[in-house]
Design an enzyme around this catalytic site. Structure first.
Site, PDB file in Angstrom:
ATOM      1  N   GLY A  78     -27.462 -31.276  -8.497  1.00 50.99           N
ATOM      2  CA  GLY A  78     -26.730 -30.196  -9.149  1.00 50.99           C
ATOM      3  C   GLY A  78     -25.518 -30.702  -9.923  1.00 50.99           C
ATOM      4  O   GLY A  78     -25.225 -30.236 -11.026  1.00 50.99           O
ATOM      5  N   THR A  79     -24.810 -31.662  -9.351  1.00 57.56           N
ATOM      6  CA  THR A  79     -23.607 -32.177 -10.019  1.00 57.56           C
ATOM      7  C   THR A  79     -23.962 -32.784 -11.369  1.00 57.56           C
ATOM      8  O   THR A  79     -23.312 -32.503 -12.385  1.00 57.56           O
ATOM      9  CB  THR A  79     -22.917 -33.236  -9.125  1.00 57.56           C
ATOM     10  OG1 THR A  79     -22.554 -32.608  -7.890  1.00 57.56           O
ATOM     11  CG2 THR A  79     -21.693 -33.813  -9.786  1.00 57.56           C
ATOM     12  N   ASN A 120     -20.812 -20.615  -3.897  1.00 54.59           N
ATOM     13  CA  ASN A 120     -21.216 -21.378  -2.719  1.00 54.59           C
ATOM     14  C   ASN A 120     -20.399 -21.047  -1.484  1.00 54.59           C
ATOM     15  O   ASN A 120     -20.891 -21.147  -0.370  1.00 54.59           O
ATOM     16  CB  ASN A 120     -21.144 -22.887  -3.009  1.00 54.59           C
ATOM     17  CG  ASN A 120     -19.879 -23.286  -3.719  1.00 54.59           C
ATOM     18  OD1 ASN A 120     -19.576 -22.776  -4.793  1.00 54.59           O
ATOM     19  ND2 ASN A 120     -19.113 -24.177  -3.126  1.00 54.59           N
ATOM     20  N   GLN A 158     -26.709 -22.287  -5.958  1.00 49.36           N
ATOM     21  CA  GLN A 158     -26.705 -21.493  -4.714  1.00 49.36           C
ATOM     22  C   GLN A 158     -27.515 -20.205  -4.851  1.00 49.36           C
ATOM     23  O   GLN A 158     -27.609 -19.435  -3.883  1.00 49.36           O
ATOM     24  CB  GLN A 158     -25.278 -21.156  -4.302  1.00 49.36           C
ATOM     25  CG  GLN A 158     -24.468 -22.359  -3.850  1.00 49.36           C
ATOM     26  CD  GLN A 158     -24.906 -22.939  -2.511  1.00 49.36           C
ATOM     27  OE1 GLN A 158     -25.699 -22.344  -1.772  1.00 49.36           O
ATOM     28  NE2 GLN A 158     -24.392 -24.107  -2.182  1.00 49.36           N
ATOM     29  N   ALA A 205     -32.199 -29.744  -5.500  1.00 48.39           N
ATOM     30  CA  ALA A 205     -33.301 -29.707  -4.525  1.00 48.39           C
ATOM     31  C   ALA A 205     -32.810 -29.504  -3.089  1.00 48.39           C
ATOM     32  O   ALA A 205     -33.433 -28.774  -2.314  1.00 48.39           O
ATOM     33  CB  ALA A 205     -34.118 -31.002  -4.619  1.00 48.39           C
ATOM     34  N   THR A 208     -35.623 -44.526 -14.899  1.00 44.85           N
ATOM     35  CA  THR A 208     -36.926 -44.383 -14.234  1.00 44.85           C
ATOM     36  C   THR A 208     -36.883 -43.179 -13.307  1.00 44.85           C
ATOM     37  O   THR A 208     -35.952 -43.023 -12.513  1.00 44.85           O
ATOM     38  CB  THR A 208     -37.237 -45.672 -13.435  1.00 44.85           C
ATOM     39  OG1 THR A 208     -37.269 -46.745 -14.362  1.00 44.85           O
ATOM     40  CG2 THR A 208     -38.563 -45.565 -12.698  1.00 44.85           C
ATOM     41  N   CYS A 257     -10.717 -32.111   2.205  1.00 45.12           N
ATOM     42  CA  CYS A 257      -9.646 -33.010   2.597  1.00 45.12           C
ATOM     43  C   CYS A 257      -9.376 -33.948   1.430  1.00 45.12           C
ATOM     44  O   CYS A 257     -10.239 -34.708   1.038  1.00 45.12           O
ATOM     45  CB  CYS A 257     -10.084 -33.798   3.821  1.00 45.12           C
ATOM     46  SG  CYS A 257      -8.801 -34.857   4.434  1.00 45.12           S
TER      47      CYS A 257
HETATM   48  N1  PLP Z   1     -23.025 -26.212  -7.777  1.00 41.50           N
HETATM   49  C1  PLP Z   1     -22.924 -25.477  -6.666  1.00 41.50           C
HETATM   50  C2  PLP Z   1     -22.658 -24.009  -6.774  1.00 41.50           C
HETATM   51  C3  PLP Z   1     -23.051 -26.080  -5.405  1.00 41.50           C
HETATM   52  O1  PLP Z   1     -22.940 -25.339  -4.302  1.00 41.50           O
HETATM   53  C4  PLP Z   1     -23.288 -27.472  -5.348  1.00 41.50           C
HETATM   54  C5  PLP Z   1     -23.379 -28.166  -4.032  1.00 41.50           C
HETATM   55  O2  PLP Z   1     -22.713 -27.778  -3.086  1.00 41.50           O
HETATM   56  C6  PLP Z   1     -23.406 -28.201  -6.542  1.00 41.50           C
HETATM   57  C7  PLP Z   1     -23.262 -27.526  -7.737  1.00 41.50           C
HETATM   58  C8  PLP Z   1     -23.655 -29.672  -6.544  1.00 41.50           C
HETATM   59  O3  PLP Z   1     -24.995 -29.972  -6.220  1.00 41.50           O
HETATM   60  P1  PLP Z   1     -25.395 -31.411  -5.664  1.00 41.50           P
HETATM   61  O4  PLP Z   1     -24.940 -31.468  -4.245  1.00 41.50           O
HETATM   62  O5  PLP Z   1     -26.898 -31.461  -5.795  1.00 41.50           O
HETATM   63  O6  PLP Z   1     -24.741 -32.430  -6.535  1.00 41.50           O
END
Ligand code: PLP
Length: 390
Positions: free
Chosen positions: A70-71, A150, A178, A199, A236, A324
């Site tokens: 996601g990041t 989240n 989320q 995922a 890859t 933290c």
């Molecule tokens: N966006 C949201 C709303 C999330 O809750 C999260 C993970 O907590 C992410 C992005 C990041 O996803 P990932 O952990 O796959 O990098």
């Protein structure tokens, strides 16, 4: 007895997902770019996963770009779109309650000379589309608003925001990390040009995700290398991870409605019983428009981190929104954004349920949490005001 109540943090890999991944870690180890048969077996798995993720999102397979999670999907959406556009002045709109993957990316955009508006939200943890509309400027190029928060689980009015973006001819990115698996998703209903999923939040493996990129949306790759993912994300392919994401997406699509109903009943049972048993607690963001699995509660006067540790000792896994940083516990930016004091934000816990949560786990949590809160409050310097508030 144990109770895992931290599914928003991560989910276990579903056995069917694991079974879909294992061949690509063992006998089918080919590189999906190779033209020989082992390579083609891997390519087939990547193609099938792309179809499956597209089906989850109501998209076309060619619009799915696999990422490391996601990041990366959020970073690719924001930097990829903004730096693909050649206009001199660029302005981005987002909200104050985005995940750090979006929030910190937007702060980096600011450092690189892009104007960003962080739209505040109300106590209900929901952005007002009219605030987004008012933030529009002639030079606005992108709106980025998450689907479900989240920490609170609150559902943002993304369809309305998508319409506002379309009317203003501005691109719309939606972080649906989320929301996937918890709500039915459809990129056309949302009007998203870019949409991120991960995922490991939907019973797939960690380190795999995807970005939906609507056909025709400009996107500058953020890595430089080979021609993978149609020149949008070189490297890859993580074939086992992608195969796992594909299977997880298939299960999410099939199970979304039945799972939400079952989990909502358990979440409500937990929440109602804690509200009845523990004085002076509040549902952060309110119990209104939120996904079925999340409950974020402020236990004023009981330190959240101490409570997480105390509950962990009794087999209950949950989380604080707090992070933290440099040794100090920073209150959650989301809880501060909805108007909590720093103390209340530090005294809040998130419980998030999922596919494997059982009624027995919930009953166990209901039986353990009130006494743990009571104990911590009695040790806290805020105990007197908490008692007074009863
Ligand atoms: N966006 C949201 C709303 C999330 O809750 C999260 C993970 O907590 C992410 C992005 C990041 O996803 P990932 O952990 O796959 O990098």
């Amino acid at each position: 007895m144990r109770a895992y109540l931290d599914y928003n943090s991560t989910t276990p890999v579903d056995p069917e997902v694991l079974a879909a991944m294992l061949p690509f870690l063992a006998e089918n180890f080919g590189n999906a770019s190779s033209i020989h048969s082992p390579g083609q077996a891997a390519r087939g798995a990547v193609d099938r996963a792309r179809e499956s993720v597209a089906a989850l999102l109501g998209a076309k397979a060619g619009e799915i770009v696999f990422t490391s999670g996601g990041t990366e999907a959020d970073n690719l959406a924001l930097f990829g779109l903004v730096f693909a556009l050649k206009t001199a002045q660029k302005h981005v709109i987002t909200t104050a309650i985005e995940h750090h993957a979006v929030l910190n990316s937007c702060q980096e955009l600011e450092r690189q000379g892009i104007d960003v508006t962080f739209v505040p939200v109300g106590r209900d943890g929901i952005a007002d589309p009219e605030d987004i509309r008012r933030a529009l400027r002639p030079e606005t190029v992108l709106i980025s608003v998450m689907y479900a928060n989240n920490e609170l689980g609150t559902i943002q009015p993304v369809e309305e925001i998508g319409r506002i973006a379309a009317e203003a001819d501005v691109y719309f990115h939606c972080d649906a990390v989320q929301a996937a698996g918890k709500l039915p998703l459809d990129v056309n209903r949302v009007g998203a040009d870019l949409l991120s999923i991960s995922a490991h939040k939907i019973y797939g493996p960690k380190g795999a995700g995807a970005l939906y990129v609507r056909a025709g949306t400009p996107l500058a790759p953020q890595f430089h290398g080979g021609h993978h993912e149609r020149d949008r994300r070189p490297g890859t392919e993580n074939v086992p991870g992608i195969a796992g994401l594909g299977k997880a997406a298939e299960l999410a699509r099939v199970n979304v409605a039945s799972e939400a109903k079952r989990v909502a009943e358990l979440r409500d049972r937990l929440e109602e019983s804690l509200l009845a048993a523990i004085p002076s607690i509040r549902v952060n963001g309110g119990a209104g428009h939120r996904v079925a699995n999340t409950s974020n509660l402020a236990f004023s006067g009981a330190g959240g981190e101490a409570l997480v540790i105390a509950l962990d000792l009794q087999g209950i896994a949950c989380s604080t929104g707090a992070a933290c940083s440099s040794g100090a516990i920073e209150p959650s930016h989301v809880l501060l954004a909805i108007g909590l004091s720093a103390d209340d934000a530090r005294s809040s816990l998130r419980f998030s349920l999922g596919r494997h949560t059982t009624p027995e786990e919930i009953d166990y949590a209901r039986s353990v949490i009130p006494a743990a809160v009571e104990r911590l409050r009695s040790l806290s310097p805020h105990a007197v005001s908490t008692v007074a508030a009863r």
